[in-house]
Scaffold this motif. Structure first.
Motif, PDB file in Angstrom:
ATOM      1  N   ALA A   1       0.775  -1.150   0.177  1.00 32.66           N
ATOM      2  CA  ALA A   1       0.043   0.148  -0.076  1.00 32.66           C
ATOM      3  C   ALA A   1       1.070   1.243   0.030  1.00 32.66           C
ATOM      4  CB  ALA A   1      -0.772  -0.027   1.199  1.00 32.66           C
ATOM      5  N   PRO A   2       0.474   2.373  -0.770  1.00 28.96           N
ATOM      6  CA  PRO A   2       1.180   3.515  -0.535  1.00 28.96           C
ATOM      7  C   PRO A   2       0.939   4.238   0.611  1.00 28.96           C
ATOM      8  CG  PRO A   2      -0.740   3.818  -2.007  1.00 28.96           C
ATOM      9  CD  PRO A   2      -0.808   2.470  -1.741  1.00 28.96           C
ATOM     10  N   CYS A   3       2.098   5.121   1.210  1.00 32.03           N
ATOM     11  CA  CYS A   3       1.841   5.787   2.476  1.00 32.03           C
ATOM     12  C   CYS A   3       0.875   7.171   2.213  1.00 32.03           C
ATOM     13  CB  CYS A   3       3.099   6.163   3.075  1.00 32.03           C
ATOM     14  SG  CYS A   3       4.608   4.909   3.404  1.00 32.03           S
ATOM     15  N   PRO A   4       0.217   7.226   3.105  1.00 33.64           N
ATOM     16  CA  PRO A   4      -0.899   8.469   2.982  1.00 33.64           C
ATOM     17  C   PRO A   4       0.251   9.636   3.191  1.00 33.64           C
ATOM     18  CG  PRO A   4      -0.911   7.469   5.253  1.00 33.64           C
ATOM     19  CD  PRO A   4      -0.136   6.440   4.414  1.00 33.64           C
ATOM     20  N   LYS A   5      -0.293  10.934   3.017  1.00 33.44           N
ATOM     21  CA  LYS A   5       0.439  12.134   2.741  1.00 33.44           C
ATOM     22  C   LYS A   5       0.966  12.407   4.374  1.00 33.44           C
ATOM     23  CE  LYS A   5      -1.406  14.033  -1.494  1.00 33.44           C
ATOM     24  NZ  LYS A   5      -2.130  15.322  -1.954  1.00 33.44           N
ATOM     25  N   ALA A   6      -0.140  11.935   5.174  1.00 36.92           N
ATOM     26  CA  ALA A   6       0.351  12.460   6.465  1.00 36.92           C
ATOM     27  C   ALA A   6      -0.326  11.315   7.522  1.00 36.92           C
ATOM     28  CB  ALA A   6      -0.247  13.768   6.983  1.00 36.92           C
ATOM     29  N   ASP A   7       0.122  11.128   8.499  1.00 35.87           N
ATOM     30  CA  ASP A   7      -0.128  10.065   9.670  1.00 35.87           C
ATOM     31  C   ASP A   7      -1.728  10.223   9.888  1.00 35.87           C
ATOM     32  OD1 ASP A   7      -0.211   8.057  11.375  1.00 35.87           O
ATOM     33  OD2 ASP A   7       1.030   8.912  12.791  1.00 35.87           O
ATOM     34  N   GLY A   8      -2.441   9.085   9.610  1.00 30.07           N
ATOM     35  CA  GLY A   8      -3.946   9.188  10.119  1.00 30.07           C
ATOM     36  C   GLY A   8      -4.728   9.408   8.969  1.00 30.07           C
ATOM     37  N   GLN A   9      -4.324  10.023   7.441  1.00 30.38           N
ATOM     38  CA  GLN A   9      -4.881  10.128   6.318  1.00 30.38           C
ATOM     39  C   GLN A   9      -5.181   8.875   5.637  1.00 30.38           C
ATOM     40  OE1 GLN A   9      -3.516  13.322   4.070  1.00 30.38           O
ATOM     41  NE2 GLN A   9      -3.409  14.984   5.863  1.00 30.38           N
ATOM     42  N   ARG A  10      -6.191   8.837   4.647  1.00 34.19           N
ATOM     43  CA  ARG A  10      -6.610   8.016   3.763  1.00 34.19           C
ATOM     44  C   ARG A  10      -5.312   7.456   2.912  1.00 34.19           C
ATOM     45  NH1 ARG A  10     -12.249   8.600   0.673  1.00 34.19           N
ATOM     46  NH2 ARG A  10     -12.655   8.911   2.792  1.00 34.19           N
ATOM     47  N   ILE A  11      -5.415   5.996   2.575  1.00 28.92           N
ATOM     48  CA  ILE A  11      -4.481   5.508   1.604  1.00 28.92           C
ATOM     49  C   ILE A  11      -4.554   6.032   0.298  1.00 28.92           C
ATOM     50  CG2 ILE A  11      -3.274   3.625   0.893  1.00 28.92           C
ATOM     51  CD1 ILE A  11      -3.818   2.277   3.437  1.00 28.92           C
ATOM     52  N   PRO A  12      -3.853   6.576  -0.513  1.00 32.75           N
ATOM     53  CA  PRO A  12      -4.247   7.042  -1.792  1.00 32.75           C
ATOM     54  C   PRO A  12      -3.802   5.967  -2.780  1.00 32.75           C
ATOM     55  CG  PRO A  12      -1.832   7.780  -1.281  1.00 32.75           C
ATOM     56  CD  PRO A  12      -2.556   6.994   0.093  1.00 32.75           C
ATOM     57  N   TRP A  13      -4.687   5.062  -2.668  1.00 26.14           N
ATOM     58  CA  TRP A  13      -4.823   3.832  -3.514  1.00 26.14           C
ATOM     59  C   TRP A  13      -4.850   4.437  -5.127  1.00 26.14           C
ATOM     60  CZ3 TRP A  13      -3.266  -0.719  -1.895  1.00 26.14           C
ATOM     61  CH2 TRP A  13      -3.650  -1.050  -0.584  1.00 26.14           C
ATOM     62  N   PRO A  14      -4.131   3.818  -6.131  1.00 23.43           N
ATOM     63  CA  PRO A  14      -4.144   4.136  -7.474  1.00 23.43           C
ATOM     64  C   PRO A  14      -5.677   3.756  -7.975  1.00 23.43           C
ATOM     65  CG  PRO A  14      -2.922   2.195  -7.338  1.00 23.43           C
ATOM     66  CD  PRO A  14      -3.179   2.620  -5.822  1.00 23.43           C
ATOM     67  N   LYS A  15      -6.132   4.433  -8.899  1.00 22.45           N
ATOM     68  CA  LYS A  15      -7.386   4.283  -9.623  1.00 22.45           C
ATOM     69  C   LYS A  15      -7.201   3.444 -10.980  1.00 22.45           C
ATOM     70  CE  LYS A  15      -9.552   7.044  -6.890  1.00 22.45           C
ATOM     71  NZ  LYS A  15     -10.568   6.669  -5.921  1.00 22.45           N
ATOM     72  N   MET A  16      -8.072   2.234 -11.252  1.00 26.29           N
ATOM     73  CA  MET A  16      -7.934   1.754 -12.407  1.00 26.29           C
ATOM     74  C   MET A  16      -8.268   2.677 -13.964  1.00 26.29           C
ATOM     75  SD  MET A  16      -7.743  -1.552 -13.727  1.00 26.29           S
ATOM     76  CE  MET A  16      -8.008  -1.881 -15.311  1.00 26.29           C
ATOM     77  N   PRO A  17      -7.099   2.611 -14.506  1.00 20.77           N
ATOM     78  CA  PRO A  17      -7.574   3.548 -15.832  1.00 20.77           C
ATOM     79  C   PRO A  17      -8.345   2.813 -16.824  1.00 20.77           C
ATOM     80  CG  PRO A  17      -5.081   2.512 -15.933  1.00 20.77           C
ATOM     81  CD  PRO A  17      -6.016   2.106 -14.410  1.00 20.77           C
ATOM     82  N   ASN A  18      -8.844   3.462 -17.863  1.00 17.40           N
ATOM     83  CA  ASN A  18      -9.417   2.819 -18.715  1.00 17.40           C
ATOM     84  C   ASN A  18      -8.504   2.510 -20.030  1.00 17.40           C
ATOM     85  OD1 ASN A  18     -10.998   2.130 -20.937  1.00 17.40           O
ATOM     86  ND2 ASN A  18     -11.977   3.961 -21.431  1.00 17.40           N
ATOM     87  N   VAL A  19      -8.185   1.190 -20.010  1.00 18.83           N
ATOM     88  CA  VAL A  19      -7.307   0.531 -21.061  1.00 18.83           C
ATOM     89  C   VAL A  19      -7.683  -0.034 -22.328  1.00 18.83           C
ATOM     90  CG1 VAL A  19      -5.349   0.425 -19.160  1.00 18.83           C
ATOM     91  CG2 VAL A  19      -7.158  -1.541 -19.658  1.00 18.83           C
TER      92      VAL A  19
END
Length: 268
Positions: A110-128
């Motif tokens: 998982a990617p780290c949030p911008k700050a402690d306690g924030q939502r994990i910035p999961w990547p979005k599925m692109p249109n391929v």
């Protein structure tokens, strides 16, 4: 200037040289250091952390390192979920004091949030869709495992995360995850594609050759009953045979009735 005045200035000069030599001899090495470092300042450095930075390492490894220093340790979820971290989680943030260290971590991958306690910035599925399999793999990157399958059920294609393989230039017709969906925990993504220059099917589950469909019916196929009227073979006894009155496995006339009237005595 007369000779007496010159002698007076000469005596002063000699005296000054003597005094300078005495001063240099009395201060020793201290004078040399002071002269070589004019306006010297003292720099005070902060005491480095006894544990060292553990950001980017696994929680398990960070705990082992902290145990070697004798610090008390606290580990918490770096996101807003407040889940108990596991040993394979990754440290995103840390707070270290002289007696305690507090690690904030996220699940492995998982990617780290911008700050402690924030939502994990999961990547979005692109249109391929309508792109090649190779470009789709490049767009998705490390977002998950990307596999390819043939868009037609009677065609075979199988590959995973390979942007330069045999299917690199196949065109993507359908994707298993809708565009804009958060790709949490690196999910499996299946791309259904066709060979270069081939048209995509109108929907999933179709056959490139319709005859390969188990439910396929040849339009030129003629049923044996085609062309027969309801009265065919029902008039008179001519042309009748014993098979016309065969009762079937359950007795009585077969479904649809007997072809001819039952003989005297009825059907058995």
């Amino acid at each position: 200037m007369n000779r007496r005045g010159k002698g007076w200035f000469g005596g002063i000069a000699v005296l000054a040289v003597v005094l300078l030599l005495l001063l240099l001899r009395s201060c020793g090495d201290d004078c040399e250091d002071t002269a070589s470092t004019p306006n010297a300042t003292v720099t005070v450095t902060a005491t480095p952390s006894p544990i060292g930075s553990q950001v980017g390492t696994s929680v398990g490894g960070a705990l082992k390192r902290a145990a070697q220093t004798g610090l008390s340790v606290v580990v918490h979820d770096a996101s807003e979920e407040d889940v108990t971290p596991g040993g394979d989680w990754t440290v995103c943030f840390e707070k270290v004091t002289l007696s305690k260290v507090d690690f904030a971590a996220v699940p492995d991958g998982a990617p780290c949030p911008k700050a402690d306690g924030q939502r994990i910035p999961w990547p979005k599925m692109p249109n391929v869709e309508d792109t090649t399999y190779s470009k789709a793999v490049g767009k998705l990157g490390d977002a998950g495992e990307i596999g390819i399958e043939a868009a037609y059920l009677d065609v075979t294609a199988s590959d995973t995360n390979n942007a330069a393989g045999d299917y690199a230039d196949w065109k993507v017709c359908f994707q298993s995850i809708k565009p804009g969906t958060a790709l949490e925990n690196e999910p499996d993504v299946t791309l259904h594609a066709v060979e270069p220059g081939e048209a995509c099917p109108s929907a999933k589950g179709l056959y490139k050759d319709p005859a390969n469909d188990p439910d396929y019916v040849d339009p030129d196929y003629a049923s044996p009953d085609d062309g027969l009227s309801e009265d065919d073979g029902s008039g008179g006894d001519s042309g009748s045979s014993e098979e016309d009155y065969y009762p079937g496995e359950k007795g009585g006339c077969p479904p649809g009735g007997c072809y001819n009237p039952c003989p005297p005595g009825g059907c058995s």
